[in-house]
Design a protein around this motif. Structure first.
Motif, mmCIF file in Angstrom:
data_model
loop_
_atom_site.group_PDB
_atom_site.id
_atom_site.type_symbol
_atom_site.label_atom_id
_atom_site.label_comp_id
_atom_site.label_asym_id
_atom_site.label_seq_id
_atom_site.Cartn_x
_atom_site.Cartn_y
_atom_site.Cartn_z
ATOM 1 N N LEU A 1 0.857 -1.182 0.000
ATOM 2 C CA LEU A 1 0.000 0.000 0.000
ATOM 3 C C LEU A 1 0.897 1.237 0.000
ATOM 4 C CD1 LEU A 1 -3.132 0.316 0.107
ATOM 5 C CD2 LEU A 1 -2.873 0.865 2.522
ATOM 6 N N ARG A 2 0.673 2.121 -0.975
ATOM 7 C CA ARG A 2 1.531 3.293 -1.162
ATOM 8 C C ARG A 2 0.764 4.583 -0.909
ATOM 9 N NH1 ARG A 2 3.645 -0.655 -4.651
ATOM 10 N NH2 ARG A 2 5.944 -0.627 -4.773
ATOM 11 N N PRO A 3 1.492 5.677 -0.628
ATOM 12 C CA PRO A 3 0.819 6.955 -0.377
ATOM 13 C C PRO A 3 0.350 7.657 -1.644
ATOM 14 C CG PRO A 3 3.178 7.237 -0.188
ATOM 15 C CD PRO A 3 2.941 5.767 -0.367
ATOM 16 N N ALA A 4 0.761 7.141 -2.811
ATOM 17 C CA ALA A 4 0.376 7.741 -4.083
ATOM 18 C C ALA A 4 0.296 6.636 -5.135
ATOM 19 C CB ALA A 4 1.394 8.804 -4.501
ATOM 20 N N PRO A 5 -0.432 6.867 -6.225
ATOM 21 C CA PRO A 5 -0.546 5.855 -7.281
ATOM 22 C C PRO A 5 0.696 5.826 -8.162
ATOM 23 C CG PRO A 5 -1.825 7.791 -7.874
ATOM 24 C CD PRO A 5 -1.313 8.032 -6.487
ATOM 25 N N ASP A 6 1.785 5.358 -7.584
ATOM 26 C CA ASP A 6 3.075 5.386 -8.252
ATOM 27 C C ASP A 6 3.918 4.234 -7.716
ATOM 28 O OD1 ASP A 6 5.576 5.890 -9.277
ATOM 29 O OD2 ASP A 6 5.735 7.930 -8.503
ATOM 30 N N LEU A 7 4.256 3.270 -8.558
ATOM 31 C CA LEU A 7 5.004 2.097 -8.112
ATOM 32 C C LEU A 7 6.427 2.431 -7.689
ATOM 33 C CD1 LEU A 7 3.848 -0.608 -10.697
ATOM 34 C CD2 LEU A 7 3.042 -0.247 -8.357
ATOM 35 N N ALA A 8 6.894 3.621 -8.011
ATOM 36 C CA ALA A 8 8.228 4.028 -7.592
ATOM 37 C C ALA A 8 8.245 4.559 -6.161
ATOM 38 C CB ALA A 8 8.782 5.094 -8.544
ATOM 39 N N ARG A 9 7.079 4.840 -5.599
ATOM 40 C CA ARG A 9 7.003 5.339 -4.230
ATOM 41 C C ARG A 9 7.219 4.207 -3.239
ATOM 42 N NH1 ARG A 9 4.368 10.324 -3.575
ATOM 43 N NH2 ARG A 9 4.858 10.044 -1.357
ATOM 44 N N GLY A 10 7.832 4.523 -2.108
ATOM 45 C CA GLY A 10 8.006 3.529 -1.060
ATOM 46 C C GLY A 10 6.665 3.117 -0.476
ATOM 47 N N ILE A 11 6.627 1.929 0.133
ATOM 48 C CA ILE A 11 5.362 1.434 0.674
ATOM 49 C C ILE A 11 5.189 1.897 2.117
ATOM 50 C CG2 ILE A 11 5.444 -0.540 -0.873
ATOM 51 C CD1 ILE A 11 6.064 -2.310 1.532
ATOM 52 N N ASP A 12 3.928 2.144 2.474
ATOM 53 C CA ASP A 12 3.579 2.499 3.857
ATOM 54 C C ASP A 12 3.328 1.253 4.686
ATOM 55 O OD1 ASP A 12 3.760 5.254 3.686
ATOM 56 O OD2 ASP A 12 1.669 5.504 3.093
ATOM 57 N N THR A 13 2.628 0.300 4.082
ATOM 58 C CA THR A 13 2.256 -0.928 4.777
ATOM 59 C C THR A 13 1.874 -1.967 3.737
ATOM 60 O OG1 THR A 13 0.867 -1.870 6.550
ATOM 61 C CG2 THR A 13 -0.180 -0.302 5.045
ATOM 62 N N GLU A 14 1.446 -3.117 4.197
ATOM 63 C CA GLU A 14 0.994 -4.175 3.291
ATOM 64 C C GLU A 14 -0.338 -4.728 3.766
ATOM 65 O OE1 GLU A 14 5.147 -6.152 1.717
ATOM 66 O OE2 GLU A 14 4.371 -6.802 3.665
ATOM 67 N N LEU A 15 -1.146 -5.150 2.815
ATOM 68 C CA LEU A 15 -2.393 -5.840 3.106
ATOM 69 C C LEU A 15 -2.237 -7.294 2.675
ATOM 70 C CD1 LEU A 15 -4.960 -3.134 1.938
ATOM 71 C CD2 LEU A 15 -3.800 -3.391 4.136
ATOM 72 N N LEU A 16 -2.889 -8.183 3.401
ATOM 73 C CA LEU A 16 -2.714 -9.613 3.191
ATOM 74 C C LEU A 16 -3.890 -10.229 2.449
ATOM 75 C CD1 LEU A 16 -1.408 -10.464 6.776
ATOM 76 C CD2 LEU A 16 -0.069 -9.874 4.735
ATOM 77 N N PHE A 17 -3.636 -11.371 1.850
ATOM 78 C CA PHE A 17 -4.646 -12.091 1.087
ATOM 79 C C PHE A 17 -5.941 -12.232 1.892
ATOM 80 C CE2 PHE A 17 -6.839 -15.916 -0.287
ATOM 81 C CZ PHE A 17 -6.844 -15.780 -1.670
ATOM 82 N N GLY A 18 -7.037 -11.872 1.262
ATOM 83 C CA GLY A 18 -8.346 -12.043 1.877
ATOM 84 C C GLY A 18 -8.790 -10.908 2.769
ATOM 85 N N GLU A 19 -7.906 -9.956 3.076
ATOM 86 C CA GLU A 19 -8.314 -8.846 3.936
ATOM 87 C C GLU A 19 -9.278 -7.933 3.184
ATOM 88 O OE1 GLU A 19 -5.149 -8.101 7.412
ATOM 89 O OE2 GLU A 19 -4.568 -7.197 5.501
ATOM 90 N N ALA A 20 -10.232 -7.399 3.917
ATOM 91 C CA ALA A 20 -11.277 -6.568 3.317
ATOM 92 C C ALA A 20 -10.850 -5.112 3.257
ATOM 93 C CB ALA A 20 -12.566 -6.699 4.133
ATOM 94 N N VAL A 21 -11.279 -4.447 2.197
ATOM 95 C CA VAL A 21 -11.015 -3.018 2.024
ATOM 96 C C VAL A 21 -12.268 -2.339 1.503
ATOM 97 C CG1 VAL A 21 -8.560 -3.373 1.537
ATOM 98 C CG2 VAL A 21 -10.200 -3.280 -0.360
ATOM 99 N N ARG A 22 -12.288 -1.019 1.618
ATOM 100 C CA ARG A 22 -13.270 -0.194 0.917
ATOM 101 C C ARG A 22 -12.548 0.550 -0.188
ATOM 102 N NH1 ARG A 22 -16.103 4.059 4.047
ATOM 103 N NH2 ARG A 22 -14.343 3.926 5.484
#
Length: 283
Positions: free
Chosen positions: A45-66
Motif C-alpha cells: 500500500l503506497r501513499p500515491a498511485p506510483d510504483l516508484a514510491r516507497g510502501i507504507d504498509t501491506e495488506l494480506l490475502f483475503g483482507e477486506a477493504v473499501r
C-alpha cells in the motif's frame, strides 16, 4: 470547516473524500466506497498511485477493504483491519468474500490440490484470510480446500474467531530471522511496528499500524517496570520485550527479526536515534 486529518487513517483529497468526513473536510464530492478484498498474497500500500514510491504498509490475502476510487490502473482504498489508507494496483483486488479461517503460521504454501508434491501456486502469510469449502487427506496429511481454488495444510489454519492464545510475544518469536522490510507486514518481510501489530492481531488484540501510533497505545510505564510483552519506543522504532532484559524487534541492523539485550540495543541505537522515547504496556 476543514480540520487536520492523518492521511494514513482518513481518505481525503480535494476532489474526493470518505463520506464519514463530510463536515470535517471540504471535498468536491464524497463517497462511502465499495467493498472488495485483497486477491494476491501480499499487496503493498503506497501513499500515491506510483510504483516508484516507497510502501507504507501491506495488506494480506483475503483482507477486506473499501474502494473509494479506481483510476489509471490503481485503486484508492482503506483497510477494514486497521483503517490504513493508500493506493495499490487495481489488479490486486477481488470481489468481497466471507472468510472462514486465517493462516496461523508465519508462511505456508498454496497448492493446486491436496498434494504437497505438486508445485505450489504461491505462498500465504500469517494473518491471510481464506474461505474453506472442503477437506481432503493425502498420505495422512490433512488439507483444506479453498473457495478460490487450491489447498493449504489444514493445521496451518485457524478458524476465524479463534486465536493463538494470549501471549503475543510467543507469536512474534515465530518470526525470528524473518527478513526486515520497510513497510512490511507479512511472513515474507516485516518491519518493527508490523511485527507488533501482526503478533497482537493473532491473539485477538487490535493495535495501530505505525510506531508513532503505537506510542500512544496502552499505558506509559517506567523502564524499571519492563516485563514480557511491554513495548520500547525510539523515534521511528519499536521493540517488544521478551523478558525484562531481552528485546525482540524487526530491525535494519540485522535486517531481520532478532533478539538482543535491551541495554546493548539502547547503546547501539543511541548514536543515530538517541535514547528511547518511552515505554508502554499494551492493555
Amino acid at each position: 470547516m476543514t480540520v487536520i486529518l492523518d492521511r494514513r487513517l482518513h481518505a481525503f483529497r480535494p476532489d474526493l473524500a470518505d463520506e464519514a468526513l463530510r463536515g470535517k473536510f471540504d471535498a468536491e464530492r464524497f463517497t462511502r466506497g465499495e467493498p472488495a478484498r485483497i486477491s494476491v498474497p501480499v499487496a503493498p500500500l503506497r501513499p500515491a498511485p506510483d510504483l516508484a514510491r516507497g510502501i507504507d504498509t501491506e495488506l494480506l490475502f483475503g483482507e477486506a477493504v473499501r474502494v473509494f476510487d479506481r483510476a489509471d490502473g490503481f485503486a484508492w482504498v482503506q483497510a477494514d483491519q486497521d483503517g490504513y489508507v493508500g493506493y495499490l494496483p487495481e489488479t490486486m483486488l477481488g470481489e468481497p468474500q466471507e472468510a472462514t479461517h486465517r493462516i496461523c503460521v508465519p508462511r505456508t504454501f498454496l497448492y493446486p490440490e491436496a498434494e504437497l508434491r505438486k508445485p505450489p501456486m504461491g505462498a500465504l502469510s500469517m494473518g491471510s484470510r481464506v474461505r474453506v469449502t472442503g477437506e481432503a487427506e493425502t498420505r495422512g496429511t490433512r488439507y483444506f480446500l479453498l473457495g478460490d481454488g487450491g489447498a493449504v495444510i489444514a493445521r496451518h489454519c485457524l478458524p476465524l474467531g479463534e486465536t493463538l492464545g494470549e501471549d503475543y510475544v510467543s507469536v512474534a518469536q515465530t518470526f525470528i530471522e524473518t527478513p526486515y522490510l520497510w513497510g512490511g507486514r507479512s511472513g515474507f518481510g516485516i518491519d518493527c511496528s508490523g511485527l507488533v501489530q501482526l503478533a497482537m492481531m493473532m491473539v485477538g488484540k487490535s493495535a495501530p499500524r505505525d510506531s508513532d501510533m503505537q506510542a500512544e497505545f496502552g499505558v506509559a510505564i517506567e523502564r524499571e517496570e519492563l516485563r514480557r510483552g511491554d513495548l520500547v519506543f525510539w523515534k521511528g522504532h519499536v521493540g517488544m520485550m521478551e523478558d525484562a532484559e531481552t528485546l525482540l524487534h524487526a530491525n535494519g541492523h540485522t535486517m531481520s527479526v532478532a533478539r538482543e539485550n535491551l541495554n546493548a540495543a539502547i547503546e547501539r541505537i543511541g548514536w543515530l536515534y538517541e535514547r528511547p522515547t518511552g515505554y508502554r504496556r499494551p492493555l
